[in-house]
Design a protein around this motif. Sequence first.
Motif, PDB file in Angstrom:
ATOM      1  N   VAL A   1      59.704   9.006 -57.206  1.00 17.84           N
ATOM      2  CA  VAL A   1      58.915   8.749 -56.008  1.00 17.84           C
ATOM      3  C   VAL A   1      59.433   7.466 -55.385  1.00 17.84           C
ATOM      4  N   SER A   2      59.555   7.457 -54.072  1.00 18.99           N
ATOM      5  CA  SER A   2      60.072   6.270 -53.382  1.00 18.99           C
ATOM      6  C   SER A   2      59.094   5.814 -52.311  1.00 18.99           C
ATOM      7  N   LEU A   3      59.018   4.515 -52.152  1.00 19.09           N
ATOM      8  CA  LEU A   3      58.231   3.879 -51.112  1.00 19.09           C
ATOM      9  C   LEU A   3      59.224   3.128 -50.231  1.00 19.09           C
ATOM     10  N   VAL A   4      59.233   3.415 -48.939  1.00 18.48           N
ATOM     11  CA  VAL A   4      60.189   2.800 -48.022  1.00 18.48           C
ATOM     12  C   VAL A   4      59.432   1.956 -47.006  1.00 18.48           C
ATOM     13  N   ASN A   5      59.823   0.687 -46.891  1.00 24.19           N
ATOM     14  CA  ASN A   5      59.230  -0.194 -45.896  1.00 24.19           C
ATOM     15  C   ASN A   5      59.794   0.159 -44.527  1.00 24.19           C
ATOM     16  N   THR A   6      58.939   0.703 -43.682  1.00 24.16           N
ATOM     17  CA  THR A   6      59.350   0.999 -42.299  1.00 24.16           C
ATOM     18  C   THR A   6      58.636   0.055 -41.338  1.00 24.16           C
ATOM     19  N   GLY A   7      58.004  -0.970 -41.881  1.00 26.08           N
ATOM     20  CA  GLY A   7      57.231  -1.907 -41.068  1.00 26.08           C
ATOM     21  C   GLY A   7      57.999  -3.167 -40.746  1.00 26.08           C
ATOM     22  N   TRP A   8      57.456  -4.303 -41.196  1.00 23.92           N
ATOM     23  CA  TRP A   8      57.995  -5.606 -40.838  1.00 23.92           C
ATOM     24  C   TRP A   8      58.864  -6.181 -41.946  1.00 23.92           C
ATOM     25  N   THR A   9      59.819  -6.997 -41.542  1.00 26.29           N
ATOM     26  CA  THR A   9      60.662  -7.723 -42.481  1.00 26.29           C
ATOM     27  C   THR A   9      60.921  -9.120 -41.923  1.00 26.29           C
ATOM     28  N   GLY A  10      61.148 -10.060 -42.777  1.00 30.03           N
ATOM     29  CA  GLY A  10      61.522 -11.402 -42.345  1.00 30.03           C
ATOM     30  C   GLY A  10      60.376 -12.306 -41.977  1.00 30.03           C
ATOM     31  N   GLY A  11      59.147 -11.847 -42.118  1.00 37.28           N
ATOM     32  CA  GLY A  11      57.986 -12.658 -41.786  1.00 37.28           C
ATOM     33  C   GLY A  11      56.868 -11.791 -41.257  1.00 37.28           C
ATOM     34  N   PRO A  12      55.704 -12.398 -41.056  1.00 34.34           N
ATOM     35  CA  PRO A  12      54.572 -11.626 -40.537  1.00 34.34           C
ATOM     36  C   PRO A  12      54.792 -11.253 -39.066  1.00 34.34           C
ATOM     37  N   TYR A  13      53.907 -10.436 -38.552  1.00 36.87           N
ATOM     38  CA  TYR A  13      53.963 -10.065 -37.142  1.00 36.87           C
ATOM     39  C   TYR A  13      54.048 -11.331 -36.288  1.00 36.87           C
ATOM     40  N   GLY A  14      54.957 -11.333 -35.358  1.00 39.24           N
ATOM     41  CA  GLY A  14      55.154 -12.486 -34.489  1.00 39.24           C
ATOM     42  C   GLY A  14      56.264 -13.405 -34.966  1.00 39.24           C
ATOM     43  N   VAL A  15      56.636 -13.281 -36.242  1.00 41.75           N
ATOM     44  CA  VAL A  15      57.720 -14.085 -36.798  1.00 41.75           C
ATOM     45  C   VAL A  15      58.873 -13.178 -37.211  1.00 41.75           C
ATOM     46  N   GLY A  16      58.536 -12.148 -37.984  1.00 42.01           N
ATOM     47  CA  GLY A  16      59.552 -11.210 -38.448  1.00 42.01           C
ATOM     48  C   GLY A  16      59.888 -10.185 -37.377  1.00 42.01           C
ATOM     49  N   SER A  17      60.509  -9.116 -37.816  1.00 40.69           N
ATOM     50  CA  SER A  17      60.874  -8.048 -36.881  1.00 40.69           C
ATOM     51  C   SER A  17      60.671  -6.700 -37.551  1.00 40.69           C
ATOM     52  N   ARG A  18      60.666  -5.668 -36.719  1.00 41.99           N
ATOM     53  CA  ARG A  18      60.535  -4.316 -37.258  1.00 41.99           C
ATOM     54  C   ARG A  18      61.750  -3.996 -38.116  1.00 41.99           C
ATOM     55  N   MET A  19      61.548  -3.215 -39.154  1.00 38.28           N
ATOM     56  CA  MET A  19      62.647  -2.729 -39.973  1.00 38.28           C
ATOM     57  C   MET A  19      63.537  -1.873 -39.070  1.00 38.28           C
ATOM     58  N   SER A  20      64.836  -2.081 -39.141  1.00 43.48           N
ATOM     59  CA  SER A  20      65.726  -1.334 -38.254  1.00 43.48           C
ATOM     60  C   SER A  20      65.806   0.137 -38.667  1.00 43.48           C
ATOM     61  N   ILE A  21      65.969   0.990 -37.682  1.00 46.70           N
ATOM     62  CA  ILE A  21      66.137   2.425 -37.933  1.00 46.70           C
ATOM     63  C   ILE A  21      67.383   2.640 -38.797  1.00 46.70           C
ATOM     64  N   LYS A  22      68.430   1.867 -38.529  1.00 42.15           N
ATOM     65  CA  LYS A  22      69.679   2.003 -39.292  1.00 42.15           C
ATOM     66  C   LYS A  22      69.441   1.760 -40.783  1.00 42.15           C
ATOM     67  N   ASN A  23      68.747   0.661 -41.115  1.00 43.58           N
ATOM     68  CA  ASN A  23      68.478   0.360 -42.520  1.00 43.58           C
ATOM     69  C   ASN A  23      67.541   1.392 -43.141  1.00 43.58           C
ATOM     70  N   THR A  24      66.546   1.821 -42.381  1.00 40.59           N
ATOM     71  CA  THR A  24      65.625   2.850 -42.871  1.00 40.59           C
ATOM     72  C   THR A  24      66.384   4.132 -43.181  1.00 40.59           C
ATOM     73  N   ARG A  25      67.284   4.527 -42.302  1.00 47.32           N
ATOM     74  CA  ARG A  25      68.064   5.751 -42.528  1.00 47.32           C
ATOM     75  C   ARG A  25      68.950   5.631 -43.768  1.00 47.32           C
ATOM     76  N   HIS A  26      69.550   4.470 -43.965  1.00 44.30           N
ATOM     77  CA  HIS A  26      70.376   4.276 -45.169  1.00 44.30           C
ATOM     78  C   HIS A  26      69.519   4.411 -46.437  1.00 44.30           C
ATOM     79  N   CYS A  27      68.320   3.854 -46.395  1.00 45.99           N
ATOM     80  CA  CYS A  27      67.422   3.966 -47.553  1.00 45.99           C
ATOM     81  C   CYS A  27      67.044   5.426 -47.798  1.00 45.99           C
ATOM     82  N   ILE A  28      66.662   6.122 -46.757  1.00 48.09           N
ATOM     83  CA  ILE A  28      66.270   7.529 -46.887  1.00 48.09           C
ATOM     84  C   ILE A  28      67.454   8.375 -47.365  1.00 48.09           C
ATOM     85  N   ASP A  29      68.636   8.122 -46.807  1.00 46.77           N
ATOM     86  CA  ASP A  29      69.827   8.869 -47.243  1.00 46.77           C
ATOM     87  C   ASP A  29      70.082   8.673 -48.734  1.00 46.77           C
ATOM     88  N   ALA A  30      69.951   7.425 -49.214  1.00 47.96           N
ATOM     89  CA  ALA A  30      70.190   7.140 -50.638  1.00 47.96           C
ATOM     90  C   ALA A  30      69.152   7.829 -51.518  1.00 47.96           C
TER      91      ALA A  30
END
Length: 116
Positions: A7-36
């Motif tokens: 079973v896998s849990l993939v962060n598709t939300g925020w990275t690098g800090g809370p809302y307003g500081v961090g950024s959304r997880m990139s589609i590119k990185n999400t796709r690489h995780c899902i592909d793996a």
Amino acid sequence: EKHDTHVSLVNTGWTGGPYGVGSRMSIKNTRHCIDAILDGSIQDSEFVEDPIFQFAVPKTLEGVPSAVLQPRDAWADKDAYDATARKLAGMFRENFEKYVQPGFTDYSPYGPREQA
């Protein structure tokens, strides 16, 4: 374990800090995780256990920066990350308590730890 299910849990939300500081997880990185996950290559990774949430996190995945895989590393303010993780863990523990009843399996021991 009986059926060798993964079973896998993939962060598709925020990275690098809370809302307003961090950024959304990139589609590119999400796709690489899902592909793996889908092609099984994630199973070839070395894993480290998250100290609070107790899930296994790959140290590396092809095409994904290691800081994305280890969220604390993506935050400039490590103390803020730690405080946020502890707060979230507390919210999970509080929610689990609602479901601890006689005659039902208590899954709270498998949830977040009190402290990292």
